[in-house]
Design an enzyme around this catalytic site. Sequence first.
Site, mmCIF file in Angstrom:
data_model
loop_
_atom_site.group_PDB
_atom_site.id
_atom_site.type_symbol
_atom_site.label_atom_id
_atom_site.label_comp_id
_atom_site.label_asym_id
_atom_site.label_seq_id
_atom_site.Cartn_x
_atom_site.Cartn_y
_atom_site.Cartn_z
ATOM 1 N N GLY A 33 44.992 38.375 45.846
ATOM 2 C CA GLY A 33 43.736 37.989 45.203
ATOM 3 C C GLY A 33 43.764 38.250 43.716
ATOM 4 N N ASN A 34 42.609 38.166 43.089
ATOM 5 C CA ASN A 34 42.514 38.405 41.649
ATOM 6 C C ASN A 34 41.175 39.054 41.328
ATOM 7 O OD1 ASN A 34 40.486 36.235 40.885
ATOM 8 N ND2 ASN A 34 42.042 35.033 41.942
#
Length: 225
Positions: A33-34
Site C-alpha cells: 500500500g501507500n
Amino acid sequence: DRIRPARRDLVGTRIVVTAGGTREPLDPVRFIGNRSSGKQGVALAEAARSRGATVTLIASHLDVPVPDGIEVISAATAADVQKAVTDAAATADITIMAAAIADYRSAEVSDSKIKKEKTGDKLTLSLVKNPDILAGLAASKPRGLVVGFAAETAESEEELLSLGTAKLARKGCDFLVLNRVSWSEGFSTDRNSVVVLSRGGDIVMKASGEKLDVAHSILDSLIPR
Ligand code: CTP
Ligand code: CA
C-alpha cells in the site's frame, strides 16, 4: 470558521474523483500500500458537491469520512479503480484522478497466508507493473476533462515544475495538479500546497491552505476552460 461563498456554478455537471490509495494483495492478510489518506480527493468531491455538481467518488481505503450527497464506489486495487473510473468517466464532465494508484502488484497472489517457515530467511517478491489508468483514460479521449495528480519529492520549485511538466506530457491529460511531498509534507495533513499545470505545461493556478480551500481553487482553475 471561514465563510466560503455559496457558489452553485457546477449545477448540472458530473464530476468523478478517485481518492485514497490502492492496496495490492500478497495473500489474504497482507498487501502493498501507500500513505495516501484520501483527504485531498475527498475535499475535491465535497467542494464539487457543495457547488451543485453530481459527484461520484471512487474510494480506495480512505482515512476520512465522505460527506453526504456523494455517490461512493469502493475500489480496493488498481484494477478495481480502472474498472470503476473507465465506466464513470464515460459520462463525466471532469474526471480527477487524485488517488495514489499502486504502480506494481504482486505477480502472484497466494490464496493461503504466506508462511515464513516456507519462505525462509529471505523473501523476494515478484511485482508486475499496473496499467497506467490516467494515461489510458486520456488516450481514450473521453467527452470531459481529464485531470491527473502528481506528488513528487523535489529539492526545489524548479525541479518540481520540470518533473510535473514531463509527467503531464507522458500522461497526455488536460491538467496536472502537482504537489511536493516528503516524509513530513503532503500526506495525512489537513493542508496542502499545489500548482496546477495545463496541457503544454503552463502554470494556471497556485494555491496553499486547507485541503478544502485548495479543492475549491483547483475546481476554479478547471471550470472556465
Ligand atoms: N496513475 C494511474 N495509474 C497508475 C499510476 C498512476 O492512473 N498505474 C495516476 C495517478 O492517479 C495520478 C497520476 O497518474 O493521477 C500520477 O501518478 P504518479 O504516481 O505521480 O505517476 P507515475 O506515472 O506512477 O510515476 P512515478 O514513477 O513518479 O510514480
Ligand atoms: Ca506512481
